[in-house]
Design a protein around this motif. Structure first.
Motif, PDB file in Angstrom:
ATOM      1  N   THR A 169      88.391 -27.042  31.346  1.00 52.20           N
ATOM      2  CA  THR A 169      87.648 -26.593  30.169  1.00 52.20           C
ATOM      3  C   THR A 169      86.876 -27.731  29.518  1.00 52.20           C
ATOM      4  O   THR A 169      85.690 -27.604  29.206  1.00 52.20           O
ATOM      5  N   GLY A 170      87.523 -28.855  29.299  1.00 57.23           N
ATOM      6  CA  GLY A 170      86.869 -29.975  28.650  1.00 57.23           C
ATOM      7  C   GLY A 170      85.697 -30.504  29.446  1.00 57.23           C
ATOM      8  O   GLY A 170      84.621 -30.780  28.903  1.00 57.23           O
ATOM      9  N   LEU A 171      85.868 -30.654  30.739  1.00 60.45           N
ATOM     10  CA  LEU A 171      84.816 -31.203  31.590  1.00 60.45           C
ATOM     11  C   LEU A 171      83.593 -30.302  31.614  1.00 60.45           C
ATOM     12  O   LEU A 171      82.454 -30.771  31.552  1.00 60.45           O
ATOM     13  N   ARG A 172      83.805 -28.996  31.667  1.00 67.12           N
ATOM     14  CA  ARG A 172      82.687 -28.054  31.682  1.00 67.12           C
ATOM     15  C   ARG A 172      81.852 -28.146  30.412  1.00 67.12           C
ATOM     16  O   ARG A 172      80.629 -27.968  30.447  1.00 67.12           O
ATOM     17  N   ALA A 173      82.496 -28.400  29.275  1.00 65.49           N
ATOM     18  CA  ALA A 173      81.779 -28.434  27.999  1.00 65.49           C
ATOM     19  C   ALA A 173      80.681 -29.492  28.016  1.00 65.49           C
ATOM     20  O   ALA A 173      79.546 -29.244  27.597  1.00 65.49           O
ATOM     21  N   GLY A 174      81.001 -30.679  28.481  1.00 69.15           N
ATOM     22  CA  GLY A 174      80.011 -31.743  28.523  1.00 69.15           C
ATOM     23  C   GLY A 174      78.937 -31.495  29.560  1.00 69.15           C
ATOM     24  O   GLY A 174      77.743 -31.717  29.305  1.00 69.15           O
ATOM     25  N   ILE A 175      79.332 -31.037  30.741  1.00 71.96           N
ATOM     26  CA  ILE A 175      78.369 -30.819  31.815  1.00 71.96           C
ATOM     27  C   ILE A 175      77.387 -29.711  31.460  1.00 71.96           C
ATOM     28  O   ILE A 175      76.173 -29.849  31.666  1.00 71.96           O
ATOM     29  N   MET A 176      77.883 -28.616  30.913  1.00 70.25           N
ATOM     30  CA  MET A 176      76.987 -27.512  30.567  1.00 70.25           C
ATOM     31  C   MET A 176      76.042 -27.894  29.429  1.00 70.25           C
ATOM     32  O   MET A 176      74.871 -27.504  29.431  1.00 70.25           O
ATOM     33  N   THR A 177      76.526 -28.664  28.465  1.00 72.83           N
ATOM     34  CA  THR A 177      75.654 -29.114  27.375  1.00 72.83           C
ATOM     35  C   THR A 177      74.528 -29.979  27.929  1.00 72.83           C
ATOM     36  O   THR A 177      73.360 -29.826  27.553  1.00 72.83           O
ATOM     37  N   ALA A 178      74.859 -30.879  28.844  1.00 74.47           N
ATOM     38  CA  ALA A 178      73.852 -31.749  29.451  1.00 74.47           C
ATOM     39  C   ALA A 178      72.839 -30.946  30.258  1.00 74.47           C
ATOM     40  O   ALA A 178      71.629 -31.193  30.200  1.00 74.47           O
ATOM     41  N   ARG A 179      73.316 -29.973  31.021  1.00 71.12           N
ATOM     42  CA  ARG A 179      72.407 -29.158  31.828  1.00 71.12           C
ATOM     43  C   ARG A 179      71.442 -28.352  30.959  1.00 71.12           C
ATOM     44  O   ARG A 179      70.262 -28.212  31.290  1.00 71.12           O
ATOM     45  N   VAL A 180      71.946 -27.812  29.868  1.00 71.42           N
ATOM     46  CA  VAL A 180      71.088 -27.035  28.967  1.00 71.42           C
ATOM     47  C   VAL A 180      70.007 -27.924  28.371  1.00 71.42           C
ATOM     48  O   VAL A 180      68.832 -27.534  28.302  1.00 71.42           O
ATOM     49  N   LEU A 181      70.365 -29.128  27.937  1.00 70.02           N
ATOM     50  CA  LEU A 181      69.375 -30.057  27.394  1.00 70.02           C
ATOM     51  C   LEU A 181      68.305 -30.378  28.438  1.00 70.02           C
ATOM     52  O   LEU A 181      67.110 -30.415  28.143  1.00 70.02           O
ATOM     53  N   SER A 182      68.742 -30.636  29.654  1.00 66.95           N
ATOM     54  CA  SER A 182      67.824 -30.966  30.735  1.00 66.95           C
ATOM     55  C   SER A 182      66.856 -29.815  31.003  1.00 66.95           C
ATOM     56  O   SER A 182      65.647 -30.020  31.132  1.00 66.95           O
ATOM     57  N   PHE A 183      67.397 -28.605  31.087  1.00 71.40           N
ATOM     58  CA  PHE A 183      66.573 -27.435  31.378  1.00 71.40           C
ATOM     59  C   PHE A 183      65.606 -27.124  30.234  1.00 71.40           C
ATOM     60  O   PHE A 183      64.420 -26.867  30.459  1.00 71.40           O
ATOM     61  N   ALA A 184      66.126 -27.172  29.003  1.00 68.53           N
ATOM     62  CA  ALA A 184      65.302 -26.783  27.853  1.00 68.53           C
ATOM     63  C   ALA A 184      64.149 -27.751  27.602  1.00 68.53           C
ATOM     64  O   ALA A 184      63.083 -27.344  27.125  1.00 68.53           O
ATOM     65  N   HIS A 185      64.351 -29.021  27.928  1.00 70.62           N
ATOM     66  CA  HIS A 185      63.338 -30.031  27.599  1.00 70.62           C
ATOM     67  C   HIS A 185      62.683 -30.651  28.835  1.00 70.62           C
ATOM     68  O   HIS A 185      61.946 -31.642  28.713  1.00 70.62           O
ATOM     69  N   HIS A 186      62.978 -30.092  30.000  1.00 69.83           N
ATOM     70  CA  HIS A 186      62.296 -30.498  31.239  1.00 69.83           C
ATOM     71  C   HIS A 186      62.425 -32.000  31.501  1.00 69.83           C
ATOM     72  O   HIS A 186      61.444 -32.692  31.774  1.00 69.83           O
ATOM     73  N   ILE A 187      63.659 -32.477  31.402  1.00 71.13           N
ATOM     74  CA  ILE A 187      63.935 -33.890  31.677  1.00 71.13           C
ATOM     75  C   ILE A 187      65.048 -33.980  32.715  1.00 71.13           C
ATOM     76  O   ILE A 187      65.866 -33.069  32.826  1.00 71.13           O
ATOM     77  N   PRO A 188      65.072 -35.050  33.503  1.00 77.85           N
ATOM     78  CA  PRO A 188      66.101 -35.159  34.540  1.00 77.85           C
ATOM     79  C   PRO A 188      67.505 -35.306  33.944  1.00 77.85           C
ATOM     80  O   PRO A 188      67.676 -35.873  32.872  1.00 77.85           O
ATOM     81  N   CYS A 189      68.477 -34.764  34.674  1.00 82.34           N
ATOM     82  CA  CYS A 189      69.874 -34.891  34.283  1.00 82.34           C
ATOM     83  C   CYS A 189      70.615 -35.577  35.426  1.00 82.34           C
ATOM     84  O   CYS A 189      70.636 -35.075  36.553  1.00 82.34           O
ATOM     85  N   TYR A 190      71.216 -36.726  35.144  1.00 80.31           N
ATOM     86  CA  TYR A 190      71.955 -37.479  36.153  1.00 80.31           C
ATOM     87  C   TYR A 190      73.457 -37.336  35.912  1.00 80.31           C
ATOM     88  O   TYR A 190      73.904 -37.249  34.772  1.00 80.31           O
ATOM     89  N   GLY A 191      74.206 -37.320  37.001  1.00 82.92           N
ATOM     90  CA  GLY A 191      75.653 -37.261  36.898  1.00 82.92           C
ATOM     91  C   GLY A 191      76.292 -38.524  37.444  1.00 82.92           C
ATOM     92  O   GLY A 191      75.806 -39.106  38.425  1.00 82.92           O
ATOM     93  N   LEU A 192      77.374 -38.954  36.807  1.00 83.92           N
ATOM     94  CA  LEU A 192      78.082 -40.157  37.239  1.00 83.92           C
ATOM     95  C   LEU A 192      79.576 -39.948  37.042  1.00 83.92           C
ATOM     96  O   LEU A 192      79.999 -39.402  36.011  1.00 83.92           O
ATOM     97  N   MET A 193      80.372 -40.368  38.008  1.00 84.80           N
ATOM     98  CA  MET A 193      81.816 -40.257  37.871  1.00 84.80           C
ATOM     99  C   MET A 193      82.282 -41.001  36.616  1.00 84.80           C
ATOM    100  O   MET A 193      81.943 -42.171  36.399  1.00 84.80           O
TER     101      MET A 193
END
Length: 226
Positions: free
Chosen positions: A73-97
């Motif tokens: 649950t916790g991990l999804r919260a951050g990832i989904m927030t980042a993806r929404v920002l990326s999609f809404a503002h047309h900017i790249p989203c990078y992931g890192l362990m």
């Protein structure tokens, strides 16, 4: 380059930084020590962090998110927030362990004490830890093994940094002064800067490393196949 980082693999945190040739200039951050309120705080933290710098999401050049390992649950919260920002503002989203952030905090200490190889560990609950092995290099450190989950007693006999080491210091070579360190967004900014933008990946899938505790009742499975 303005980068907004989010990490919810353990605690919840957001940090805004400007990447320059010389390093990272922190412009704002919000974080909590609570490990169970990620869904409630991630979006407000994004807004508050941007307001600290008197900027909006439209000013961002990229979003960076910690992929874990961490609880579902916790991990999804951050990832989904980042993806929404990326999609809404047309900017790249990078992931890192996320464990890179602890290595970022620890590597100078490892250099000073000649810990050529070291482990980082966080709490995975169920009396287990998430861990990964790193090695010092000429320019900092590099990942030696992919992240894993398991009993602390099964880890190599190496210096261990991070909150996971603090929980199991009776069986681990826990490094003093680092037994409280958790992954957080500010460290994620620095770790990603050290790797370099060209080496970052747009893969943002969560590193769960084990199955969810939540199970579909057998009665529902049977009904669905009827």
């Amino acid at each position: 380059m303005l980068v907004l980082a989010l990490d919810s693999s353990a605690t919840a945190s957001v940090a805004l930084g400007q990447w320059t040739a010389d390093g990272v200039r922190l412009l704002g951050q919000c974080k909590t020590s609570d490990t169970r309120s990620h869904a409630e705080v991630m979006a407000p933290y994004v807004q508050q962090t941007l307001e600290q710098a008197q900027l909006t999401a439209k000013d961002l050049d990229a979003v960076l998110v910690g992929r874990g390992p961490g609880p579902f649950t916790g991990l999804r919260a951050g990832i989904m927030t980042a993806r929404v920002l990326s999609f809404a503002h047309h900017i790249p989203c990078y992931g890192l362990m996320s464990l890179y952030t602890i290595a970022e905090s620890a590597y100078e200490h490892a250099q000073e004490h000649q810990n050529q190889r070291f482990l980082v560990a966080t709490d995975a609950r169920r009396r287990e830890v998430y861990s990964a092995e790193f090695e010092l290099t000429e320019h900092g450190y590099q990942l030696c093994t992919e992240p894993a989950v398991g009993s602390a007693s099964n880890l190599k006999d190496l210096p261990v940094y991070g909150a996971g080491a603090g929980l199991y210091s009776n069986v681990l070579n826990a490094v003093a002064d680092f037994t409280h360190v958790q992954p957080e967004a500010y460290g994620l900014l620095h770790a990603a800067w050290r790797l370099g933008q060209k080496n970052l990946k747009t893969e943002t899938s969560a590193l769960y490393l084990r199955e969810s505790d939540a199970k579909v009742p057998q009665s529902m499975v049977t009904a669905g196949t009827a």
